[in-house]
Scaffold this motif. Structure first.
Motif, mmCIF file in Angstrom:
data_model
loop_
_atom_site.group_PDB
_atom_site.id
_atom_site.type_symbol
_atom_site.label_atom_id
_atom_site.label_comp_id
_atom_site.label_asym_id
_atom_site.label_seq_id
_atom_site.Cartn_x
_atom_site.Cartn_y
_atom_site.Cartn_z
ATOM 1 N N ASP A 69 47.345 -43.792 -75.226
ATOM 2 C CA ASP A 69 47.104 -45.055 -74.538
ATOM 3 C C ASP A 69 48.441 -45.780 -74.456
ATOM 4 N N ARG A 70 48.930 -45.976 -73.240
ATOM 5 C CA ARG A 70 50.240 -46.610 -73.053
ATOM 6 C C ARG A 70 50.283 -48.047 -73.541
ATOM 7 N N ALA A 71 49.130 -48.634 -73.815
ATOM 8 C CA ALA A 71 49.122 -49.998 -74.330
ATOM 9 C C ALA A 71 49.705 -50.068 -75.740
ATOM 10 N N ASP A 79 47.517 -40.687 -70.281
ATOM 11 C CA ASP A 79 47.076 -42.041 -70.591
ATOM 12 C C ASP A 79 45.558 -42.034 -70.701
ATOM 13 N N GLU A 95 42.123 -53.869 -65.437
ATOM 14 C CA GLU A 95 42.164 -54.696 -66.638
ATOM 15 C C GLU A 95 42.912 -55.995 -66.333
ATOM 16 N N SER A 128 48.965 -55.428 -68.861
ATOM 17 C CA SER A 128 49.585 -54.124 -69.082
ATOM 18 C C SER A 128 51.064 -54.304 -69.388
ATOM 19 N N LYS A 129 51.694 -53.257 -69.908
ATOM 20 C CA LYS A 129 53.129 -53.317 -70.175
ATOM 21 C C LYS A 129 53.923 -53.502 -68.888
ATOM 22 N N ASP A 130 53.466 -52.842 -67.802
ATOM 23 C CA ASP A 130 54.174 -52.986 -66.528
ATOM 24 C C ASP A 130 54.103 -54.425 -66.033
ATOM 25 N N LEU A 142 48.665 -53.418 -62.763
ATOM 26 C CA LEU A 142 47.562 -53.479 -63.728
ATOM 27 C C LEU A 142 47.049 -52.085 -64.073
ATOM 28 N N ARG A 143 46.456 -51.957 -65.244
ATOM 29 C CA ARG A 143 45.884 -50.690 -65.694
ATOM 30 C C ARG A 143 44.430 -50.599 -65.232
#
Length: 601
Positions: A147-149, A179, A308, A313-315, A377-378
């Motif tokens: 999970d990239r989060a 992911d 989400e 998200s990180k992005d 967004l994820r």
């Protein structure tokens, strides 16, 4: 008689080899009896038909069942390629067995912040040890789920991949890191990797088509296509004076065909808060029907059901940090840069409790178009909840026990909006419509009641961690199991937080629940937790283990599960008259025997 031509390098499955070998033997025997000559079939073809299939070990490390599901798909594809797959959990493999394997596929998930899943911990300890055996005779490939989060994205897979290379194993294909939306990349990995393990490494060999999310237990419902279950019961369990809102839900399975077992989890597809969706659209000056490139659904629908928006998200964080102006924007930028250097504390504090709207409001002048916003967004993810019922008691319904997350931002940052968990708040207040709740089964074969109905069972499940143990007790009651059952339960206050009090008291009085030890932390000056009750009853707990007891833990992974594990080791050392090192070996043996199992989150 004319024999059809069969290429010398034709791949055969085990079943095809057996059939062809028998056919050729019978044909030659018949021709000999009739005075004819033996059938002319290339010698290489005969040898290929008679040779054993190449064995491929498909190993998985799985916390919630996802990696196990992918590994099962890989094993099916390997069998279709004429290979002989051997499917094993990593906890079923010791160092000597592993060193003897020639062809290995590893599918492993990452748990928490870069940790190995429970059923891979002992394997990794052995693999990473200084005395681990060399593996020059092994060819392998690794698929990592993560999970990239989280910072430790796919760390378990990365570590295993690197260590196998260090020990001399030959990598057949590059590791693939997936992911949370792992369906397509995992299928692509299977399709590209399995042929490399066929004799001759036939990269042009066809892999049979599979569903993106393979069906399990004969049920087709998945994250991509959930079953619309009717929410039949939504009952608050915690009292009016409780600081929590914990609820009991019952979802009707109808004609879904979903067949669950005690220990499984249910995936629930949530719907985002419509108020937050409306505020985001207004903040960006975008219409609900604004199109999004390469997506069939308009922006409003994507924000409601596809993306989400409660957890940035990180992005998205990186984009806002790079473009936001003013003092708040500078604070975000500095904390983001520090996090990239390994110092996360400032960023975690900055982001605590904030959603995408909060982050946009760091700079009121910041604007994004529909394509840019959606692209940052994820995908909206399902939430998995431990099932709190047994199908032996409730075959047509699934019960869930869920704490509703609600919070406010610190003073000065709070804008007065109601804030809640994406799924838990939706279930508590907005999911009672006719369209149903989208659900699918997540099997967890690694978390089951004892197969031996006479074996003692010890369960540690504070708060909503009691959920699967309610299912376990229903299972044992329906089975007429004679094994003793011991539950450690706790929460804040007995008067308002004793979940399923009437049921547990009745089971205790009736003898199904042999022992019930309670720990309500805030009913006295000194806080008491389940691990304290374990220590107080350490002699009896150790005796139950010595008599074949199974030990289970469910609930918070960050603190509770670690405290319980530490208490368990101390109990074994104290009451088993062992050193700490010997106690560790004892507990590891419980894990190896699948008598110490956890469902933690």
């Amino acid at each position: 008689m004319k024999i059809p031509y069969i290429p010398d390098d034709a791949p055969f499955s085990a079943e095809q080899r057996a059939w062809l070998a028998g056919f050729l033997a019978g044909l030659n025997s018949r021709l000999a009896m009739e005075g004819g000559s033996a059938a002319h079939v290339p010698a290489a073809t005969v040898a290929a038909a008679q040779a054993p299939a190449r064995k491929v070990h498909v190993l998985y490390g799985s916390q919630t069942g996802n990696a196990e599901s992918v590994a099962e798909s890989a094993a099916r594809a390997a069998r279709e390629q004429g290979l002989e797959p051997v499917l094993l959990g990593l906890d079923e493999v010791d160092a000597a067995q592993f060193a003897a394997m020639a062809h290995v596929l590893v599918v492993v998930s990452t748990y928490g912040e870069g940790e190995m899943p429970d059923n891979a911990g002992l394997f990794w300890t052995a693999l990473s040890a200084d005395g681990a055996p060399r593996l020059e005779g092994m060819t392998y490939a690794v698929l990592a789920l993560g999970d990239r989060a989280y910072d430790g994205f796919c760390q378990a897979g990365k570590l295993i991949d690197m260590r196998l290379e260090q020990l001399g194993a030959k990598r057949a294909a590059a590791r693939v890191d997936c992911d949370v939306d792992y369906d397509k990349p995992s299928y692509d990995w299977i399709a590209g990797t399995i042929p490399l393990f066929a004799p001759g490494g036939r990269q042009d060999a066809a892999v049979p088509a599979q569903d993106a999310a393979p069906a399990r237990a004969g049920v087709a419902w998945s994250r991509k296509s959930p079953f619309p279950a009717r929410l039949a019961v939504n009952r608050r369990l915690s009292g009016a004076a409780s600081g929590k809102d914990i609820r009991h839900y019952e979802l009707e399975l109808g004609d879904s065909g979903i067949a669950y077992e005690a220990g499984d989890a249910l995936g629930v597809m949530p719907v985002n808060d419509p108020a937050l969706v409306a505020l985001l659209l207004a903040r960006l000056g975008l219409a609900p029907d604004a199109p999004v490139a390469q997506v069939e659904r308009p922006l409003g629908e994507l924000l409601a059901r596809g993306l989400e928006i409660a957890t940035p998200s990180k992005d998205f964080i990186a984009h806002v940090a790079a473009h936001a102006q003013g003092a708040p924007g500078e604070a975000l930028r500095q904390s983001w840069q520090a996090a990239q250097a390994g110092e996360r504390a400032a960023l975690d504090a900055f982001l605590w409790g904030k959603d995408c709207l909060d982050l946009l409001n760091v700079d009121p002048g910041l604007r994004l178009d529909a394509d840019t916003f959606a692209g940052l967004l994820r995908p909206l993810q399902h939430r998995a909840y431990s099932i709190s019922s047994s199908p032996l008691a409730h075959p047509d319904r699934v019960h869930l026990t869920i704490s509703t997350a609600r919070w406010s931002l610190p003073a000065g940052a709070d804008d007065g909006r109601a804030r809640g968990g994406v799924c838990s708040a939706w279930l508590a207040g907005r999911a009672a419509g006719d369209e149903g709740v989208g659900v699918f089964l997540q099997q967890n074969r690694a978390f089951r009641p004892p197969g031996d109905d006479d074996a003692p069972m010890i369960m540690v499940g504070p708060g909503t961690g009691v959920a699967p143990f309610r299912a376990f007790l229903q299972h044992r009651q329906a089975h007429g199991a004679r094994g003793r059952n011991w539950l450690f339960f706790g929460d804040q206050h007995r008067a308002s937080d004793f979940l399923y009090e009437d049921e547990l008291a009745a089971w205790n009085a009736g003898g199904l629940l042999t022992r019930l030890d309670l720990a309500f932390s805030r009913d006295q000056a000194d806080k008491i937790y389940v691990q304290n009750r374990m220590r107080e009853n350490g002699r009896d707990l150790f005796d139950w283990l010595e008599q074949g007891g199974h030990f289970y833990v469910c609930g918070d992974a960050a603190r509770m599960a670690k405290d319980v594990d530490r208490a368990l080791h101390d109990i074994v050392a104290t009451h088993g008259n062992r050193t700490q090192e010997d106690a560790m070996d004892y507990v590891n043996a419980l894990r190896k025997e699948k008598r110490y199992l956890r469902d933690v989150y």
